[in-house]
Write a protein that holds these residues in place. Sequence first.
Motif, PDB file in Angstrom:
ATOM      1  N   ARG A 197       0.758  -1.163   0.038  1.00 31.49           N
ATOM      2  CA  ARG A 197      -0.102  -0.036  -0.097  1.00 31.49           C
ATOM      3  C   ARG A 197       0.826   1.188   0.105  1.00 31.49           C
ATOM      4  NH1 ARG A 197      -3.068  -2.604   4.050  1.00 31.49           N
ATOM      5  NH2 ARG A 197      -2.386  -1.141   5.656  1.00 31.49           N
ATOM      6  N   SER A 198       1.831   1.188   0.835  1.00 31.97           N
ATOM      7  CA  SER A 198       2.898   2.455   0.743  1.00 31.97           C
ATOM      8  C   SER A 198       3.544   2.501  -0.484  1.00 31.97           C
ATOM      9  CB  SER A 198       3.922   2.229   1.990  1.00 31.97           C
ATOM     10  OG  SER A 198       3.334   2.006   3.162  1.00 31.97           O
ATOM     11  N   THR A 199       3.874   1.769  -1.131  1.00 34.16           N
ATOM     12  CA  THR A 199       4.461   1.644  -2.477  1.00 34.16           C
ATOM     13  C   THR A 199       3.278   2.188  -3.348  1.00 34.16           C
ATOM     14  OG1 THR A 199       5.821  -0.211  -2.261  1.00 34.16           O
ATOM     15  CG2 THR A 199       5.609   0.423  -4.548  1.00 34.16           C
ATOM     16  N   ARG A 200       2.053   1.650  -3.486  1.00 34.06           N
ATOM     17  CA  ARG A 200       1.242   2.179  -4.218  1.00 34.06           C
ATOM     18  C   ARG A 200       0.918   3.553  -4.033  1.00 34.06           C
ATOM     19  NH1 ARG A 200      -1.100   4.189  -8.076  1.00 34.06           N
ATOM     20  NH2 ARG A 200      -3.491   4.433  -8.278  1.00 34.06           N
ATOM     21  N   PHE A 201       1.101   3.924  -2.704  1.00 31.39           N
ATOM     22  CA  PHE A 201       0.410   5.413  -2.375  1.00 31.39           C
ATOM     23  C   PHE A 201       1.563   6.570  -3.040  1.00 31.39           C
ATOM     24  CE2 PHE A 201       1.149   9.100   0.488  1.00 31.39           C
ATOM     25  CZ  PHE A 201      -0.268   9.716   0.622  1.00 31.39           C
ATOM     26  N   VAL A 202       2.975   6.048  -3.036  1.00 36.40           N
ATOM     27  CA  VAL A 202       3.887   7.056  -3.365  1.00 36.40           C
ATOM     28  C   VAL A 202       3.570   6.842  -5.033  1.00 36.40           C
ATOM     29  CG1 VAL A 202       6.535   7.062  -3.917  1.00 36.40           C
ATOM     30  CG2 VAL A 202       5.539   6.285  -1.474  1.00 36.40           C
ATOM     31  N   ILE A 203       3.311   5.941  -5.648  1.00 38.92           N
ATOM     32  CA  ILE A 203       3.222   6.154  -6.954  1.00 38.92           C
ATOM     33  C   ILE A 203       1.972   6.784  -7.381  1.00 38.92           C
ATOM     34  CG2 ILE A 203       2.475   4.617  -9.052  1.00 38.92           C
ATOM     35  CD1 ILE A 203       4.118   2.128  -7.996  1.00 38.92           C
ATOM     36  N   ALA A 204       0.954   6.609  -6.690  1.00 36.48           N
ATOM     37  CA  ALA A 204      -0.116   7.471  -6.947  1.00 36.48           C
ATOM     38  C   ALA A 204      -0.062   9.002  -6.742  1.00 36.48           C
ATOM     39  CB  ALA A 204      -1.557   6.986  -6.064  1.00 36.48           C
ATOM     40  N   LEU A 257      -7.425  12.065  -4.914  1.00 37.61           N
ATOM     41  CA  LEU A 257      -6.160  12.332  -3.706  1.00 37.61           C
ATOM     42  C   LEU A 257      -6.879  12.058  -2.409  1.00 37.61           C
ATOM     43  CD1 LEU A 257      -4.414  15.360  -5.179  1.00 37.61           C
ATOM     44  CD2 LEU A 257      -3.717  13.146  -5.468  1.00 37.61           C
ATOM     45  N   THR A 258      -7.933  12.344  -2.118  1.00 36.73           N
ATOM     46  CA  THR A 258      -8.625  12.081  -0.853  1.00 36.73           C
ATOM     47  C   THR A 258      -8.616  10.734  -0.435  1.00 36.73           C
ATOM     48  OG1 THR A 258      -9.850  14.273  -1.082  1.00 36.73           O
ATOM     49  CG2 THR A 258     -10.571  12.155   0.347  1.00 36.73           C
ATOM     50  N   VAL A 259      -9.120   9.886  -1.574  1.00 33.94           N
ATOM     51  CA  VAL A 259      -9.454   8.462  -1.373  1.00 33.94           C
ATOM     52  C   VAL A 259      -7.784   7.636  -1.031  1.00 33.94           C
ATOM     53  CG1 VAL A 259      -9.633   6.219  -2.478  1.00 33.94           C
ATOM     54  CG2 VAL A 259     -11.241   8.119  -2.540  1.00 33.94           C
ATOM     55  N   HIS A 260      -6.716   8.080  -1.879  1.00 34.92           N
ATOM     56  CA  HIS A 260      -5.576   7.430  -1.638  1.00 34.92           C
ATOM     57  C   HIS A 260      -4.990   7.910  -0.258  1.00 34.92           C
ATOM     58  CE1 HIS A 260      -4.980   5.822  -5.580  1.00 34.92           C
ATOM     59  NE2 HIS A 260      -5.147   6.949  -6.234  1.00 34.92           N
ATOM     60  N   THR A 261      -5.252   9.115  -0.045  1.00 35.27           N
ATOM     61  CA  THR A 261      -4.864   9.458   1.674  1.00 35.27           C
ATOM     62  C   THR A 261      -5.313   8.742   2.609  1.00 35.27           C
ATOM     63  OG1 THR A 261      -4.410  11.626   0.805  1.00 35.27           O
ATOM     64  CG2 THR A 261      -4.495  11.539   2.908  1.00 35.27           C
ATOM     65  N   TYR A 262      -6.519   8.716   2.717  1.00 35.51           N
ATOM     66  CA  TYR A 262      -7.122   8.167   3.883  1.00 35.51           C
ATOM     67  C   TYR A 262      -6.927   6.553   3.537  1.00 35.51           C
ATOM     68  CZ  TYR A 262     -11.862   7.386   1.222  1.00 35.51           C
ATOM     69  OH  TYR A 262     -12.776   6.712   0.277  1.00 35.51           O
ATOM     70  N   ASN A 263      -6.799   6.124   2.544  1.00 32.59           N
ATOM     71  CA  ASN A 263      -6.538   4.532   2.714  1.00 32.59           C
ATOM     72  C   ASN A 263      -4.985   4.449   3.252  1.00 32.59           C
ATOM     73  OD1 ASN A 263      -8.872   3.359   1.384  1.00 32.59           O
ATOM     74  ND2 ASN A 263      -8.102   4.002  -0.826  1.00 32.59           N
ATOM     75  N   GLN A 264      -4.091   5.075   2.795  1.00 36.99           N
ATOM     76  CA  GLN A 264      -2.781   4.933   3.250  1.00 36.99           C
ATOM     77  C   GLN A 264      -2.802   5.236   4.900  1.00 36.99           C
ATOM     78  OE1 GLN A 264      -0.104   3.891   2.172  1.00 36.99           O
ATOM     79  NE2 GLN A 264       1.434   4.453   3.743  1.00 36.99           N
ATOM     80  N   ASP A 274     -17.006   5.509   0.146  1.00 41.22           N
ATOM     81  CA  ASP A 274     -15.673   5.297  -0.565  1.00 41.22           C
ATOM     82  C   ASP A 274     -15.969   4.852  -1.765  1.00 41.22           C
ATOM     83  OD1 ASP A 274     -13.012   4.760  -0.572  1.00 41.22           O
ATOM     84  OD2 ASP A 274     -13.366   2.654  -0.551  1.00 41.22           O
ATOM     85  N   VAL A 275     -16.995   3.899  -2.255  1.00 40.55           N
ATOM     86  CA  VAL A 275     -17.189   3.569  -3.670  1.00 40.55           C
ATOM     87  C   VAL A 275     -17.632   4.881  -4.372  1.00 40.55           C
ATOM     88  CG1 VAL A 275     -18.474   1.922  -4.878  1.00 40.55           C
ATOM     89  CG2 VAL A 275     -17.643   1.256  -2.897  1.00 40.55           C
ATOM     90  N   PHE A 276     -18.545   5.669  -3.749  1.00 43.03           N
ATOM     91  CA  PHE A 276     -19.087   6.664  -4.416  1.00 43.03           C
ATOM     92  C   PHE A 276     -17.875   7.724  -4.709  1.00 43.03           C
ATOM     93  CE2 PHE A 276     -20.424  11.242  -4.050  1.00 43.03           C
ATOM     94  CZ  PHE A 276     -21.382  11.382  -5.170  1.00 43.03           C
ATOM     95  N   LEU A 277     -17.052   7.974  -3.919  1.00 41.24           N
ATOM     96  CA  LEU A 277     -15.966   8.919  -4.221  1.00 41.24           C
ATOM     97  C   LEU A 277     -15.294   8.222  -5.393  1.00 41.24           C
ATOM     98  CD1 LEU A 277     -14.718  10.045  -0.685  1.00 41.24           C
ATOM     99  CD2 LEU A 277     -15.978  11.633  -2.553  1.00 41.24           C
ATOM    100  N   ILE A 278     -14.805   6.850  -5.392  1.00 42.66           N
ATOM    101  CA  ILE A 278     -13.978   6.449  -6.634  1.00 42.66           C
ATOM    102  C   ILE A 278     -14.874   6.519  -8.053  1.00 42.66           C
ATOM    103  CG2 ILE A 278     -13.250   4.242  -7.331  1.00 42.66           C
ATOM    104  CD1 ILE A 278     -12.612   3.274  -4.347  1.00 42.66           C
ATOM    105  N   CYS A 279     -16.139   6.194  -7.831  1.00 41.07           N
ATOM    106  CA  CYS A 279     -16.939   6.518  -8.941  1.00 41.07           C
ATOM    107  C   CYS A 279     -17.058   7.846  -9.462  1.00 41.07           C
ATOM    108  CB  CYS A 279     -18.481   5.753  -8.791  1.00 41.07           C
ATOM    109  SG  CYS A 279     -18.403   4.057  -8.762  1.00 41.07           S
ATOM    110  N   LEU A 280     -17.187   8.980  -8.537  1.00 40.44           N
ATOM    111  CA  LEU A 280     -16.886  10.174  -8.752  1.00 40.44           C
ATOM    112  C   LEU A 280     -16.000  10.643  -9.875  1.00 40.44           C
ATOM    113  CD1 LEU A 280     -18.622  12.884  -8.265  1.00 40.44           C
ATOM    114  CD2 LEU A 280     -17.203  13.320  -6.404  1.00 40.44           C
ATOM    115  N   TYR A 281     -14.713  10.311  -9.043  1.00 36.77           N
ATOM    116  CA  TYR A 281     -13.612  10.755  -9.767  1.00 36.77           C
ATOM    117  C   TYR A 281     -12.986   9.970 -11.026  1.00 36.77           C
ATOM    118  CZ  TYR A 281     -10.402   7.386  -7.218  1.00 36.77           C
ATOM    119  OH  TYR A 281      -9.918   6.158  -6.676  1.00 36.77           O
ATOM    120  N   THR A 282     -13.843   8.770 -11.183  1.00 35.74           N
ATOM    121  CA  THR A 282     -13.414   7.719 -12.395  1.00 35.74           C
ATOM    122  C   THR A 282     -14.351   7.999 -13.423  1.00 35.74           C
ATOM    123  OG1 THR A 282     -12.794   6.122 -10.817  1.00 35.74           O
ATOM    124  CG2 THR A 282     -13.159   5.517 -12.953  1.00 35.74           C
ATOM    125  N   PHE A 283     -15.641   7.978 -13.394  1.00 39.71           N
ATOM    126  CA  PHE A 283     -16.560   8.041 -14.390  1.00 39.71           C
ATOM    127  C   PHE A 283     -17.220   9.331 -14.735  1.00 39.71           C
ATOM    128  CE2 PHE A 283     -17.146   3.542 -12.556  1.00 39.71           C
ATOM    129  CZ  PHE A 283     -16.360   2.900 -13.449  1.00 39.71           C
TER     130      PHE A 283
END
Length: 317
Positions: A197-204, A257-264, A274-283
Amino acid sequence: MAALNQSDVLEFILTGFPGLPEKFDSFVSISFFLIYNISLYANLIVVVLLLLRRHLHQPMYVIIGNLSISDLLFDTLTLPKIIAKYWFGDGSLSYTACFIQMFFVHFLGTLDSYIVMLMAIDRYIAICKPLRYHSLINNRLVAIICLVFWIFAAVIGLTVIASGLMLPFRGTNRVKNCFCSFNPVAVLSSKDSASSRSTRFVIAMSSHLCPLSFIIYSYIIIIQKICSSGRAENWRKAFYTCTTHWLVIGLYFLPRLTVHTYNQLQLIPNANLDVFLICLYTFVPHFTSPIIFCLRTKEIKRTLVKVFKWNISNNKY
């Protein structure tokens, strides 16, 4: 593939919005169906127009064309499965299919960030250095830069799934999301995934904060340039254009960025939020960006009117 990390899980189940009452299933499925169709047709219109109309073969439209192709691929690889989950109860993906989808999710998500950054830089040069625009920007240069971004984003996607493939999965296979992405899948691992997760956070952060910084800088300089002209008409036009552009950019970057931060930070938000925010910035940006960045421009409007009139005149005979 499953044998590489000694995983017992052969398939993953997409839950969509976990805990959402069944009475809302029809609403969710219709919403996703409408989003997919709007995005599909809006982006297809952009791509077809740019391919067939030579006068649109300009750097700005080459950039927009790449963004539309990326969004078309993303939506086609993710939305049909979640629509099938809510319509037919078919939310399962094989282990391999899940990680293939994960690759494209992170590949195309990263690509969008850099394409939008390139669009902002193009507008910065066009507005702030108009006399040097054609000496600095041309179709060949833009095509090469876009190709580099496609390759770079693909490497990011491969890096992300490589981290995911190292994790073992045993027993739990319900992904609390509408598609397979790293964090919702990684939390299902029977091994502590903190390092991954830390590696993914840095990449993101590097994949999205760097483009966002260039975008912010470009728009600040653009606004300053237009305001310094002293013309109220220019200011109103700049305010309207920048507001609509920032609406799309804000929807894409801020929830992400909000989702990545609170996941980390391992904060536990409401699962449906959580799913709503992901769909919001994705679709949402996928069907708003072709409309705001392309279809509402005067040149595209004139082209659409000409094509529409040409079709009507041909159908009369």
